[in-house]
Scaffold this motif. Sequence first.
Motif, PDB file in Angstrom:
ATOM      1  N   LEU A  28     -55.609  -5.537  37.526  1.00 42.52           N
ATOM      2  CA  LEU A  28     -54.449  -6.049  38.266  1.00 42.52           C
ATOM      3  C   LEU A  28     -54.355  -5.427  39.647  1.00 42.52           C
ATOM      4  O   LEU A  28     -53.999  -6.103  40.613  1.00 42.52           O
ATOM      5  N   HIS A  42     -46.649  -5.916  38.740  1.00 37.79           N
ATOM      6  CA  HIS A  42     -48.031  -6.048  38.322  1.00 37.79           C
ATOM      7  C   HIS A  42     -48.783  -4.714  38.234  1.00 37.79           C
ATOM      8  O   HIS A  42     -49.953  -4.700  37.860  1.00 37.79           O
ATOM      9  N   TRP A  43     -48.117  -3.604  38.568  1.00 35.50           N
ATOM     10  CA  TRP A  43     -48.816  -2.319  38.499  1.00 35.50           C
ATOM     11  C   TRP A  43     -47.927  -1.125  38.190  1.00 35.50           C
ATOM     12  O   TRP A  43     -48.412  -0.082  37.782  1.00 35.50           O
ATOM     13  N   ALA A  58     -49.566  -9.370  34.085  1.00 33.25           N
ATOM     14  CA  ALA A  58     -50.641  -9.878  34.945  1.00 33.25           C
ATOM     15  C   ALA A  58     -50.078 -10.921  35.905  1.00 33.25           C
ATOM     16  O   ALA A  58     -49.110 -11.621  35.590  1.00 33.25           O
ATOM     17  N   HIS A  59     -50.686 -11.044  37.064  1.00 34.03           N
ATOM     18  CA  HIS A  59     -50.347 -12.098  38.012  1.00 34.03           C
ATOM     19  C   HIS A  59     -50.631 -13.445  37.332  1.00 34.03           C
ATOM     20  O   HIS A  59     -51.654 -13.605  36.668  1.00 34.03           O
TER      21      HIS A  59
END
Length: 142
Positions: A28, A42-43, A58-59
């Motif tokens: 990611l 996302h992180w 996740a995107h």
Amino acid sequence: MTATVKYDEVEIGHAIPAAEYAVHRVNLVMYAGASGDFNPIHWNERFAKAVGLPDVIAHGMFTMAEAGRFVTDWAGDPGAVLDFGVRFSSMVVVPDNEDGAVITVSGVVEEKLDDNRVIVALTARSGDSRVLSKARATVRLA
């Protein structure tokens, strides 16, 4: 799954065997760098949970890209995909552990068209959730 599929070798209803794609947080972060989408959901686990998510996710476009990879691997040619569309129906939750998450993609030839084109209906799942819906790709086969 990299051999070139020939139009005459498939019929309507032809099942494309499922493939699994591992997703870890490092994937990611790399995708964020490539796409420019650095949204912390996302992180950053703390941020994701603070905004009500179960964990880092996740995107959507990353998930779509894995489905696109599935189709191009099956067709044997990245240029074979003429049209591709999906709707995002659920999240791919990516826990911070060795296993991460898995996206499982499968497909079926839904329609045969002229000019060696087929329409492939795709199913993408992560865990018990269908993560893409109305996923279709128009592919020109050899």
